[in-house]
Design an enzyme around this catalytic site. Structure first.
Site, PDB file in Angstrom:
ATOM      1  N   LYS A   1      -2.398  -1.940  -3.263  1.00  0.00           N
ATOM      2  CA  LYS A   1      -3.468  -1.097  -2.689  1.00  0.00           C
ATOM      3  C   LYS A   1      -3.111   0.373  -2.887  1.00  0.00           C
ATOM      4  CE  LYS A   1      -5.892  -0.162   1.652  1.00  0.00           C
ATOM      5  NZ  LYS A   1      -6.520  -0.720   2.836  1.00  0.00           N
ATOM      6  N   GLU A  45       0.815  -1.216   0.000  1.00  0.00           N
ATOM      7  CA  GLU A  45       0.000   0.000   0.000  1.00  0.00           C
ATOM      8  C   GLU A  45       0.850   1.268   0.000  1.00  0.00           C
ATOM      9  OE1 GLU A  45      -2.723   0.461   3.318  1.00  0.00           O
ATOM     10  OE2 GLU A  45      -3.567   2.294   2.502  1.00  0.00           O
TER      11      GLU A  45
HETATM   12  C1  5MM Z   1      -8.052   1.427   8.374  1.00  0.00           C
HETATM   13  O1  5MM Z   1      -7.154   2.502   8.377  1.00  0.00           O
HETATM   14  C2  5MM Z   1      -5.759   2.228   8.265  1.00  0.00           C
HETATM   15  C3  5MM Z   1      -5.177   3.231   9.194  1.00  0.00           C
HETATM   16  O2  5MM Z   1      -4.170   2.689   9.894  1.00  0.00           O
HETATM   17  P1  5MM Z   1      -3.368   3.620  10.972  1.00  0.00           P
HETATM   18  O3  5MM Z   1      -4.270   3.766  12.132  1.00  0.00           O
HETATM   19  O4  5MM Z   1      -2.157   2.806  11.283  1.00  0.00           O
HETATM   20  O5  5MM Z   1      -3.062   4.906  10.280  1.00  0.00           O
HETATM   21  C4  5MM Z   1      -5.230   2.512   6.841  1.00  0.00           C
HETATM   22  O6  5MM Z   1      -3.965   1.992   6.607  1.00  0.00           O
HETATM   23  C5  5MM Z   1      -6.170   1.973   5.830  1.00  0.00           C
HETATM   24  O7  5MM Z   1      -6.022   0.587   5.714  1.00  0.00           O
HETATM   25  C6  5MM Z   1      -5.954   2.587   4.457  1.00  0.00           C
HETATM   26  O8  5MM Z   1      -5.466   3.894   4.506  1.00  0.00           O
HETATM   27  C7  5MM Z   1      -7.264   2.594   3.728  1.00  0.00           C
HETATM   28  O9  5MM Z   1      -8.236   3.234   4.542  1.00  0.00           O
HETATM   29  P2  5MM Z   1      -9.214   4.275   3.860  1.00  0.00           P
HETATM   30  O10 5MM Z   1     -10.060   4.784   5.004  1.00  0.00           O
HETATM   31  O11 5MM Z   1      -8.356   5.329   3.249  1.00  0.00           O
HETATM   32  O12 5MM Z   1      -9.990   3.470   2.837  1.00  0.00           O
END
Ligand code: 5MM
Length: 335
Positions: A217, A175
């Site tokens: 991702k 990601e």
């Molecule tokens: C679920 O949110 C994750 C956040 O992790 P942290 O608390 O460690 O920052 C994040 O990695 C998430 O998996 C991705 O950013 C995708 O989430 P969104 O909300 O952007 O779809």
């Protein structure tokens, strides 16, 4: 077909997507406090268990990304969380990075940490039932960012992580998230995202990662949230496809987008158009956090005992996104 490739294809089978429920405790606390719920381990589990036991999990969600706390929790029915997810017909996964920290040498940027001791942690998560993992690199756009240093060092970490994960027989989700915060145009997002993704694959190949056994991702190509020149959803879809077609090697089986702060409907609509126009061989699905959970969380916070009501809202979002991953969504279906 390799075992890892077959896991990828099962996770993303027939429009299924991924539920990103891997918020760290700090992020989950922000989310819960925004709806006036106290962030206790019990409340974090209660919301997540409500989602993981929803009927939509079976039909629409191929994988769930968990956080370290959650993968070790026991449900109200005395099940282990990864067992509950498997029983619902989905694959349990785990976030294995330990967060983005200030990048030495470029204090306004971040480098994701977590490589030390990773091989041992992966073995532990595998025993807990994890079939896939996630590591997120974050990049911000400004005149001088992302810098070469941030692009290079995050790609290197993502590749070292991926090689270790595959060694432990799990699928790495790679990601690289180029944030939408800022005044930048969609064109700048396109240029920077392309550079970031190309560098990731350069490093993944150098580290001998089997590209058939990963899921990418990425962010969609969007104008910054403070940019005055917004582009249409059709343009978002076309630019996103162009970027991925030019930057991702054809061996990669699947791409699962993050939502990145888009509203639920916006993320669904853009994913649908990406699939309508998809002129690549990549499966294009979703790995949404906020865009799958926002409405469900709001509803749940009004009455945390109303499990059915919360699940109904979650099921609907999951269904809409799966339809979008098949290019079969329309606005009318939202009502
Ligand atoms: C679920 O949110 C994750 C956040 O992790 P942290 O608390 O460690 O920052 C994040 O990695 C998430 O998996 C991705 O950013 C995708 O989430 P969104 O909300 O952007 O779809």
């Amino acid at each position: 077909m390799s075992e890892l490739n077959s896991i990828v294809l099962k996770i993303l089978n027939k429009g299924k997507g991924i539920l990103a429920a891997d918020e760290s405790t700090a992020t989950m606390t922000k989310r819960l406090e925004s709806v006036k719920i106290q962030s206790t381990a019990e409340n974090r589990l209660s919301f997540r268990e409500t989602l993981f036991s929803a009927s939509g999990m079976t039909e629409y969600i191929g994988g769930v990304i968990l956080y370290d706390e959650t993968i070790k929790q026991i449900t109200s029915k005395k099940n282990k969380i990864p067992e509950l997810i498997s029983e619902m017909g989905s694959f349990p996964g785990i976030k294995v990075d330990t967060g983005a920290k200030v990048l030495a040498g470029s204090p306004n940027e971040k480098i994701t940490e977590g490589l030390d001791g990773l091989r041992e942690r992966l073995k532990e998560y595998y025993k807990f039932g994890a079939k896939f993992t996630k590591w997120r690199g974050v990049y911000n756009i400004s005149k001088e960012h992302p810098s070469k240093l941030s692009i290079q060092s995050n790609a290197h970490a993502l590749a070292r992580y991926s090689a270790l994960v595959q060694e432990c027989n799990m699928v790495p989700i790679v990601e690289p998230e180029v944030l939408m915060d800022g005044e930048h145009s969609a064109k700048e997002c396109f240029v920077k995202t392309s550079e970031v993704i190309k560098k990731c694959f350069e490093e993944l190949i150098l580290h001998k990662v089997d590209l058939k056994g990963i899921i990418l991702k990425p962010n969609m190509i969007l104008a910054g949230n403070k940019c005055k020149d917004k582009i249409s959803n059709e343009e978002v879809a076309k630019l996103t496809l162009k970027c991925l077609k030019e930057s991702v090697p054809s061996e990669v089986p699947g791409i699962a987008f993050l939502s990145g702060g888009q509203s639920e409907i916006e993320a669904t609509e853009n994913l649908n158009l990406i699939n309508k126009f998809n002129n690549t061989n990549f499966i294009m699905s979703y790995s949404f956090g906020r865009a799958l959970q926002q409405s469900a969380l709001k509803f749940w916070s009004q009455d945390i005992k109303n499990i059915d009501g919360t699940q109904k809202i979650f099921n609907q979002r999951a269904k809409m996104n799966t339809l979008a991953a098949l290019g079969k969504w329309s606005k009318e279906l939202e009502n």
